[in-house]
Design a protein around this motif. Sequence first.
Motif, PDB file in Angstrom:
ATOM      1  N   TYR A  40       0.865  -1.186   0.000  1.00 53.98           N
ATOM      2  CA  TYR A  40       0.000   0.000   0.000  1.00 53.98           C
ATOM      3  C   TYR A  40       0.897   1.230   0.000  1.00 53.98           C
ATOM      4  N   ASN A  41       0.335   2.367  -0.348  1.00 61.00           N
ATOM      5  CA  ASN A  41       1.093   3.610  -0.393  1.00 61.00           C
ATOM      6  C   ASN A  41       1.578   4.015   0.995  1.00 61.00           C
ATOM      7  N   HIS A  42       2.669   4.749   1.040  1.00 61.14           N
ATOM      8  CA  HIS A  42       3.195   5.381   2.255  1.00 61.14           C
ATOM      9  C   HIS A  42       3.742   4.393   3.280  1.00 61.14           C
ATOM     10  N   ARG A  43       3.950   3.147   2.884  1.00 61.23           N
ATOM     11  CA  ARG A  43       4.448   2.203   3.888  1.00 61.23           C
ATOM     12  C   ARG A  43       5.931   2.449   4.199  1.00 61.23           C
ATOM     13  N   ASP A  44       6.592   3.280   3.387  1.00 60.69           N
ATOM     14  CA  ASP A  44       7.978   3.658   3.654  1.00 60.69           C
ATOM     15  C   ASP A  44       8.086   5.132   4.030  1.00 60.69           C
ATOM     16  N   HIS A  45       7.053   5.634   4.673  1.00 59.96           N
ATOM     17  CA  HIS A  45       6.935   7.050   4.995  1.00 59.96           C
ATOM     18  C   HIS A  45       8.165   7.589   5.730  1.00 59.96           C
ATOM     19  N   PHE A  46       8.698   6.833   6.685  1.00 63.91           N
ATOM     20  CA  PHE A  46       9.811   7.301   7.506  1.00 63.91           C
ATOM     21  C   PHE A  46      11.178   6.817   7.021  1.00 63.91           C
ATOM     22  N   ARG A  47      11.230   6.094   5.922  1.00 66.15           N
ATOM     23  CA  ARG A  47      12.498   5.507   5.497  1.00 66.15           C
ATOM     24  C   ARG A  47      13.585   6.574   5.290  1.00 66.15           C
ATOM     25  N   GLY A  48      13.218   7.668   4.648  1.00 67.66           N
ATOM     26  CA  GLY A  48      14.214   8.706   4.397  1.00 67.66           C
ATOM     27  C   GLY A  48      14.817   9.259   5.672  1.00 67.66           C
ATOM     28  N   GLU A  49      13.987   9.381   6.728  1.00 68.52           N
ATOM     29  CA  GLU A  49      14.505   9.912   7.991  1.00 68.52           C
ATOM     30  C   GLU A  49      15.464   8.925   8.655  1.00 68.52           C
ATOM     31  N   ALA A 213     -23.926  29.693  12.483  1.00 71.39           N
ATOM     32  CA  ALA A 213     -23.006  30.791  12.173  1.00 71.39           C
ATOM     33  C   ALA A 213     -21.540  30.404  12.382  1.00 71.39           C
ATOM     34  N   LEU A 214     -21.309  29.237  12.964  1.00 66.78           N
ATOM     35  CA  LEU A 214     -19.946  28.814  13.261  1.00 66.78           C
ATOM     36  C   LEU A 214     -19.315  28.170  12.033  1.00 66.78           C
ATOM     37  N   ASP A 215     -18.241  28.734  11.569  1.00 63.06           N
ATOM     38  CA  ASP A 215     -17.523  28.243  10.384  1.00 63.06           C
ATOM     39  C   ASP A 215     -16.399  27.318  10.850  1.00 63.06           C
ATOM     40  N   VAL A 216     -16.583  26.015  10.703  1.00 62.53           N
ATOM     41  CA  VAL A 216     -15.612  25.019  11.160  1.00 62.53           C
ATOM     42  C   VAL A 216     -15.140  24.191   9.975  1.00 62.53           C
ATOM     43  N   THR A 217     -13.835  24.034   9.869  1.00 59.15           N
ATOM     44  CA  THR A 217     -13.250  23.197   8.826  1.00 59.15           C
ATOM     45  C   THR A 217     -12.304  22.196   9.461  1.00 59.15           C
ATOM     46  N   VAL A 218     -12.457  20.929   9.105  1.00 56.68           N
ATOM     47  CA  VAL A 218     -11.554  19.868   9.547  1.00 56.68           C
ATOM     48  C   VAL A 218     -10.680  19.454   8.369  1.00 56.68           C
ATOM     49  N   ASP A 219      -9.375  19.418   8.594  1.00 59.84           N
ATOM     50  CA  ASP A 219      -8.437  18.865   7.607  1.00 59.84           C
ATOM     51  C   ASP A 219      -7.786  17.643   8.224  1.00 59.84           C
ATOM     52  N   TRP A 220      -8.116  16.465   7.673  1.00 60.99           N
ATOM     53  CA  TRP A 220      -7.611  15.196   8.223  1.00 60.99           C
ATOM     54  C   TRP A 220      -6.553  14.650   7.271  1.00 60.99           C
ATOM     55  N   TYR A 221      -5.366  14.406   7.815  1.00 59.10           N
ATOM     56  CA  TYR A 221      -4.244  13.856   7.051  1.00 59.10           C
ATOM     57  C   TYR A 221      -3.990  12.428   7.528  1.00 59.10           C
ATOM     58  N   GLY A 222      -4.014  11.489   6.580  1.00 57.75           N
ATOM     59  CA  GLY A 222      -3.797  10.113   6.995  1.00 57.75           C
ATOM     60  C   GLY A 222      -3.701   9.152   5.835  1.00 57.75           C
ATOM     61  N   ASN A 223      -3.219   7.970   6.123  1.00 56.93           N
ATOM     62  CA  ASN A 223      -3.047   6.918   5.121  1.00 56.93           C
ATOM     63  C   ASN A 223      -4.391   6.263   4.839  1.00 56.93           C
ATOM     64  N   ASN A 224      -4.793   6.253   3.559  1.00 55.48           N
ATOM     65  CA  ASN A 224      -6.041   5.583   3.178  1.00 55.48           C
ATOM     66  C   ASN A 224      -5.804   4.169   2.670  1.00 55.48           C
ATOM     67  N   PHE A 225      -4.536   3.715   2.691  1.00 54.87           N
ATOM     68  CA  PHE A 225      -4.155   2.351   2.328  1.00 54.87           C
ATOM     69  C   PHE A 225      -4.479   2.012   0.874  1.00 54.87           C
ATOM     70  N   PHE A 226      -4.424   3.009   0.005  1.00 54.92           N
ATOM     71  CA  PHE A 226      -4.512   2.756  -1.425  1.00 54.92           C
ATOM     72  C   PHE A 226      -3.168   2.213  -1.917  1.00 54.92           C
ATOM     73  N   LEU A 227      -3.210   1.510  -3.036  1.00 51.44           N
ATOM     74  CA  LEU A 227      -2.013   1.097  -3.751  1.00 51.44           C
ATOM     75  C   LEU A 227      -2.078   1.769  -5.105  1.00 51.44           C
ATOM     76  N   THR A 232      -7.338  -0.792  -1.485  1.00 52.23           N
ATOM     77  CA  THR A 232      -7.046  -2.163  -1.098  1.00 52.23           C
ATOM     78  C   THR A 232      -8.096  -2.609  -0.082  1.00 52.23           C
ATOM     79  N   GLY A 233      -7.944  -3.806   0.445  1.00 58.27           N
ATOM     80  CA  GLY A 233      -8.903  -4.291   1.429  1.00 58.27           C
ATOM     81  C   GLY A 233      -8.931  -3.458   2.695  1.00 58.27           C
ATOM     82  N   ARG A 234      -7.839  -2.759   3.006  1.00 64.32           N
ATOM     83  CA  ARG A 234      -7.777  -1.945   4.217  1.00 64.32           C
ATOM     84  C   ARG A 234      -8.352  -0.544   4.003  1.00 64.32           C
ATOM     85  N   SER A 235      -8.802  -0.245   2.774  1.00 61.97           N
ATOM     86  CA  SER A 235      -9.302   1.094   2.461  1.00 61.97           C
ATOM     87  C   SER A 235     -10.782   1.277   2.750  1.00 61.97           C
TER      88      SER A 235
END
Length: 379
Positions: A40-49, A213-227, A232-235
């Motif tokens: 799946y995508n991003h499984r090597d997210h920390f490899r560079g670090e 009147a309340l203007d609320v925006t959520v920005d969610w960052y995360g792995n969706n387990f796409f390939l 994929t099955g985890r998506s």
Amino acid sequence: MLLIEALTTGGAQRQLLNLAVQLGGRGHRVSVVVYHLADYNHRDHFRGEFERAGVPVTDVPVMAPWRRLWAVRRTVRAAGPDVVIAFLRRPGLLAELTALPARRFALIVSERTGKEGGRDMKDLTRFQLHRLADAVVANSAHLEHYVRTAAPWLRTRLRQITNSVDLDHFRPAGAPPPPHPGLRILAIGRFRPEKNFLALAAALRILRTTEPALDVTVDWYGNNFFLGQQPTGRSRPYLELLDVLRETGLEDAFRVHPPVGDVVALYQKADVLCLPSRYESLPNVVCEALACGLPVLASAVSDNDRLVRDGENGFLFDPHEPRSIAEAIRRFAALSADERAAMGRTGRRLAEELLSPATAAVRWADLVEQVVEARRAAW
């Protein structure tokens, strides 16, 4: 040697990187072994670090479970480490089985994932297998108490070493972001059911009715387990969220994003972090947000009340009640800019007090030296 499933996005992976840097800074030769359950995508997210830190990484590719065990076993034993430290449950199990029938290396496994409900058969089996380890490390007081109570035979091996944060990297911005209309909520976490994003979406629906009147925006960052571009099955949980957002007309208010490499800028630009998880241990994103001077809205589970002092550096809520989440958002939205800034300063002080890398490094190094010496004496 450190062992984990993959270097994907996640708090355990961030803490494994911290541990590698801390032990390396104390003169230990550190390496990492990763094995992959699926593509799946991003499984090597920390490899560079890890590479930039000079920590070599050995890969065990995707393969059938029984072959994976033997591949990990061969890799570990061929390296001849003094100590193996396994993060997360499956790596801990593999490390314990790799240790059979006898071993020269010391073994430390970790309990880093909270849960709902009481002890079940999986817990009991895992705790019995922990008899094969020299030490078991819990990363929160709540989890240490749970293991100590559920598995009294592990009490002499159990340690608590909480998460740490690089307080130089994760820090408040030099100047506050320019004022903007509305409330910008940041959320970071894999799109897995326990992260409870559907309850957060339900809270936004409530606010649209009760606080139009309340203007609320959520920005969610995360792995969706796409390939690639394909799920994929985890998506499935991610796809369910997209369906809910379309059906309720919340696509403009609840925006989803892939994970990013360096999240500091996200913390520095947001108004507040929200972590609606049904369960946690010691959530890494909360630790990082506090270090960046960002107030936090969090579910009242596990050790969250140690990190988030209700009314002081954020608000706690019941993750099972969307109305409770909505009320926490409303309470924070009603604060003045000065009150929010004061919350951020309180959070930074707590991070400096509770999450020091130096403290974690000493505890880990002492434990490593203790188990290695004991193992050598046994041989």
